[in-house]
Design a protein around this motif. Structure first.
Motif, mmCIF file in Angstrom:
data_model
loop_
_atom_site.group_PDB
_atom_site.id
_atom_site.type_symbol
_atom_site.label_atom_id
_atom_site.label_comp_id
_atom_site.label_asym_id
_atom_site.label_seq_id
_atom_site.Cartn_x
_atom_site.Cartn_y
_atom_site.Cartn_z
ATOM 1 N N ILE A 71 0.853 -1.201 0.000
ATOM 2 C CA ILE A 71 0.000 0.000 0.000
ATOM 3 C C ILE A 71 0.887 1.249 0.000
ATOM 4 N N PRO A 72 0.894 1.996 -1.128
ATOM 5 C CA PRO A 72 1.678 3.238 -1.147
ATOM 6 C C PRO A 72 1.057 4.279 -0.218
ATOM 7 N N HIS A 73 1.886 4.956 0.560
ATOM 8 C CA HIS A 73 1.410 6.008 1.464
ATOM 9 C C HIS A 73 2.099 7.331 1.126
ATOM 10 N N ASP A 74 1.299 8.388 1.000
ATOM 11 C CA ASP A 74 1.832 9.720 0.698
ATOM 12 C C ASP A 74 1.945 10.594 1.937
ATOM 13 N N GLY A 75 1.447 10.106 3.056
ATOM 14 C CA GLY A 75 1.490 10.926 4.267
ATOM 15 C C GLY A 75 1.376 10.048 5.499
ATOM 16 N N TYR A 76 1.653 10.647 6.674
ATOM 17 C CA TYR A 76 1.392 9.969 7.951
ATOM 18 C C TYR A 76 0.960 11.036 8.941
ATOM 19 N N ALA A 77 0.402 10.604 10.058
ATOM 20 C CA ALA A 77 -0.152 11.578 11.002
ATOM 21 C C ALA A 77 0.601 11.567 12.326
ATOM 22 N N LEU A 78 0.670 12.742 12.932
ATOM 23 C CA LEU A 78 1.211 12.886 14.278
ATOM 24 C C LEU A 78 0.050 13.291 15.178
ATOM 25 N N ALA A 79 -0.183 12.508 16.230
ATOM 26 C CA ALA A 79 -1.258 12.841 17.171
ATOM 27 C C ALA A 79 -0.616 13.343 18.461
ATOM 28 N N PHE A 80 -1.106 14.461 18.972
ATOM 29 C CA PHE A 80 -0.588 14.993 20.239
ATOM 30 C C PHE A 80 -1.603 15.967 20.815
ATOM 31 N N ASN A 81 -1.712 15.968 22.128
ATOM 32 C CA ASN A 81 -2.559 16.924 22.827
ATOM 33 C C ASN A 81 -3.977 16.984 22.249
ATOM 34 N N GLY A 82 -4.529 15.828 21.870
ATOM 35 C CA GLY A 82 -5.893 15.766 21.337
ATOM 36 C C GLY A 82 -6.013 16.143 19.869
ATOM 37 N N ARG A 83 -4.878 16.489 19.247
ATOM 38 C CA ARG A 83 -4.910 16.901 17.831
ATOM 39 C C ARG A 83 -4.349 15.812 16.934
ATOM 40 N N LEU A 84 -4.669 15.913 15.640
ATOM 41 C CA LEU A 84 -4.120 14.988 14.649
ATOM 42 C C LEU A 84 -3.625 15.842 13.479
ATOM 43 N N GLU A 85 -2.332 15.839 13.230
ATOM 44 C CA GLU A 85 -1.758 16.668 12.167
ATOM 45 C C GLU A 85 -1.095 15.772 11.135
ATOM 46 N N TYR A 201 1.289 8.188 14.494
ATOM 47 C CA TYR A 201 2.252 8.159 15.600
ATOM 48 C C TYR A 201 1.700 9.072 16.682
ATOM 49 N N ALA A 202 1.422 8.519 17.868
ATOM 50 C CA ALA A 202 0.744 9.305 18.899
ATOM 51 C C ALA A 202 1.634 9.541 20.123
ATOM 52 N N ASN A 203 1.784 10.824 20.466
ATOM 53 C CA ASN A 203 2.410 11.200 21.741
ATOM 54 C C ASN A 203 1.271 11.387 22.743
ATOM 55 N N HIS A 204 1.360 10.704 23.894
ATOM 56 C CA HIS A 204 0.296 10.830 24.893
ATOM 57 C C HIS A 204 0.921 10.852 26.274
ATOM 58 N N GLU A 205 0.237 11.511 27.210
ATOM 59 C CA GLU A 205 0.767 11.573 28.585
ATOM 60 C C GLU A 205 0.935 10.188 29.194
ATOM 61 N N ARG A 206 0.194 9.200 28.726
ATOM 62 C CA ARG A 206 0.327 7.833 29.255
ATOM 63 C C ARG A 206 1.443 7.061 28.557
ATOM 64 N N GLY A 207 1.927 7.614 27.423
ATOM 65 C CA GLY A 207 2.976 6.925 26.664
ATOM 66 C C GLY A 207 2.641 6.904 25.178
ATOM 67 N N PHE A 208 3.640 6.508 24.391
ATOM 68 C CA PHE A 208 3.539 6.498 22.923
ATOM 69 C C PHE A 208 2.573 5.411 22.426
ATOM 70 N N ARG A 244 -6.681 2.675 23.001
ATOM 71 C CA ARG A 244 -7.767 3.661 22.828
ATOM 72 C C ARG A 244 -7.498 4.931 23.635
ATOM 73 N N ARG A 245 -7.035 4.748 24.879
ATOM 74 C CA ARG A 245 -6.769 5.899 25.747
ATOM 75 C C ARG A 245 -5.718 6.833 25.156
ATOM 76 N N ARG A 246 -4.808 6.281 24.366
ATOM 77 C CA ARG A 246 -3.673 7.081 23.873
ATOM 78 C C ARG A 246 -3.940 7.704 22.508
ATOM 79 N N LEU A 247 -5.107 7.424 21.906
ATOM 80 C CA LEU A 247 -5.397 7.954 20.563
ATOM 81 C C LEU A 247 -6.306 9.173 20.652
ATOM 82 N N PRO A 248 -6.268 10.050 19.637
ATOM 83 C CA PRO A 248 -7.205 11.168 19.628
ATOM 84 C C PRO A 248 -8.640 10.644 19.547
ATOM 85 N N PRO A 249 -9.638 11.395 20.069
ATOM 86 C CA PRO A 249 -10.995 10.876 20.233
ATOM 87 C C PRO A 249 -11.582 10.233 18.973
#
Ligand code: RFL
Ligand code: PHB
Length: 393
Positions: A71-85, A201-208, A244-249
């Motif tokens: 599966i070719p991918h052109d992008g990836y996401a960074l999740a942090f502080n409830g956001r997804l960029e 890729y998610a940064n969360h207060e509980r861990g990656f 689930r706890r570590r991902l954006p809503p």
């Protein structure tokens, strides 16, 4: 005693890519692998291929299933502080990556190589390498309980971090650098549709946490786990709840869960041994360097080592040139160190190292800065798709 041109220890990606490349140039090899074929073909490891690795598989004719199912991918996401960029790799680096598992890459290379008459001796561990300072280095190996010797022109230590290749080099001829991270990755593989079309890729207060995949119906997820934690401590439900706890809503709500096909814990380490050569023994892949998996670089670094090493060996056999063999370690290590740096930095940015709330806020500020700036997104994109190979001829 039998003889071959290039003796290769290890049938992981490094050993297989090298053997296949040399075979296409008419150079004889023998691969020794201590595990069984079945074991090697069912190991679950990396999942993301850089463009350079994809191109190499195409040149080697190992791309048929990858073209169909990768599966070719052109992008990836960074999740942090409830956001997804999103990091748009195509926009900021002009390319993307291919999601296609190491397990499948290995299967295809093994089948191709054996069908073409290549030799892979499974369940035949190399137990020693001798005379590496001479033009007839020897691999001492076991086959069906009997100790045998193969004489070679060159020996390739493609035998991973615990292999015999690096251990053969006298300690005073090798400089090693190592960092062990204070956590591991707990991974699950499940036949469930991925939570998103792209990696998160998610940064969360509980861990990656990381959301990855192997296909449109098979997912691979990881969560940062404590050092010393064991798979037996985790039920499937516990894993899914923590993920689930570590991902954006939005992602947490759409996560589809199911029973594990596999669950494992991997330690995280940065390691480099240099030089990657001693006499006529050469090291490639994990035998010489390890990265934490955060940047998806481990398998791709094995491929870039082989890009340089195979060219050096071909120049030797076709033109009697030794200059590329002499430059291999220096040129390969330049790219290795840049990937070591990126993997360390991305790991530091995304994981929980302490309970200090200042550390967490600094990570969030850096992610906010990076994803809000074209320069930042270019850094995230061009390192992720893989830095270019140097001219080497
Ligand atoms: P490999 O794949 O470890 O292959 C080395 C092979 O050498 C064999 N061997 C011997 N054979 C004969 N005689 C001996 N004395 C031998 N000693 C060892 C081993 O059985 C093995 O088959 O190294 P190579 O080819 O350099 O390829 C490197 C990649 O495999 C590696 O960088 C990545 O898989 C790292 N890695 C991951 N990278 C990622 O980018 N993403 C991941 O999710 C990811 N997960 C992982 C990983 C590595 C893991 N290891 C090594 C424990 C998960 C795990 C569990
Ligand atoms: C995986 O799919 O196994 C994977 C993907 C990206 C990483 C590490 C592992 O950074």
């Amino acid at each position: 005693m039998t003889r071959t041109q290039v003796g290769i220890i290890g049938s992981g990606p490094a050993g297989l890519l090298l053997a296949r490349t040399l075979h296409l140039q008419g150079i004889d090899t023998v691969i020794f692998e201590r595990q069984s074929r079945d074991y090697v073909e069912s190991r679950i490891r990396a999942g993301v291929l850089e463009k350079g690795t994809v191109d190499m598989l195409r040149t080697l004719g190992a791309d048929q299933r990858m073209n169909k199912f990768g599966i070719p991918h052109d992008g990836y996401a960074l999740a942090f502080n409830g956001r997804l960029e999103r990091v748009d790799m195509a926009k900021y680096a002009g390319d993307g990556v291919m999601v296609w598992g190491q397990t499948e890459v290995t299967r295809d290379l093994i089948a191709l190589h054996l069908d073409a008459g290549g030799i892979i001796k499974y369940e035949s561990p190399a137990i020693a390498i001798e005379d590496v300072e001479t033009s007839s280095p020897k691999i001492i190996y076991e086959e069906d309980g009997v100790t045998k010797t193969l004489v070679c022109d060159f020996v390739m230590g493609c035998d991973g971090y615990h292999g015999v290749g690096r251990q053969t080099i006298p300690a005073d001829k090798l400089k090693t650098y190592e960092k062990i991270y204070p956590f591991g990755w707990l991974g699950i593989l499940s036949d469930t549709p991925p939570v998103d079309e792209e990696l998160i890729y998610a940064n969360h207060e509980r861990g990656f946490a990381l959301c990855s995949m192997r296909s449109h119906t098979r997912s691979r997820y990881y969560i940062q786990s404590e050092l010393g934690d064991k798979v037996e401590n985790w039920t499937d439900d516990m894993f899914w709840d923590e993920l689930r706890r570590r991902l954006p809503p939005h992602a947490a709500e759409s996560l589809v869960t199911g029973p594990r096909l596999e669950m494992s814990i991997a330690p995280l380490r940065s390691f480099v041994a240099e030089p990657m050569r001693y006499g006529n023994l050469f090291l490639a892949g994990d035998a010489a360097h390890i990265v934490p998996p955060t940047g998806a670089k481990g398998l791709n670094l094995a491929a870039s080592d082989i890009f340089y090493l195979s060219r050096a060996l071909i120049a030797f056999y076709s033109e009697k040139r030794t200059d590329l063999l002499d430059r291999y370690s220096e040129v390969a290590l330049r790219r290795v160190w840049k990937a070591i740096r990126f993997s360390w930095w991305f790991t530091t940015l995304m994981h929980k190292f302490s309970d200090d709330s200042l550390d967490y806020r600094l990570q969030v500020a850096e992610l906010d800065y990076l994803t809000g700036s074209d320069a930042g997104k270019t850094v995230m994109a061009e390192n992720y798709i893989g830095l270019p190979f140097e001219e080497f001829e």
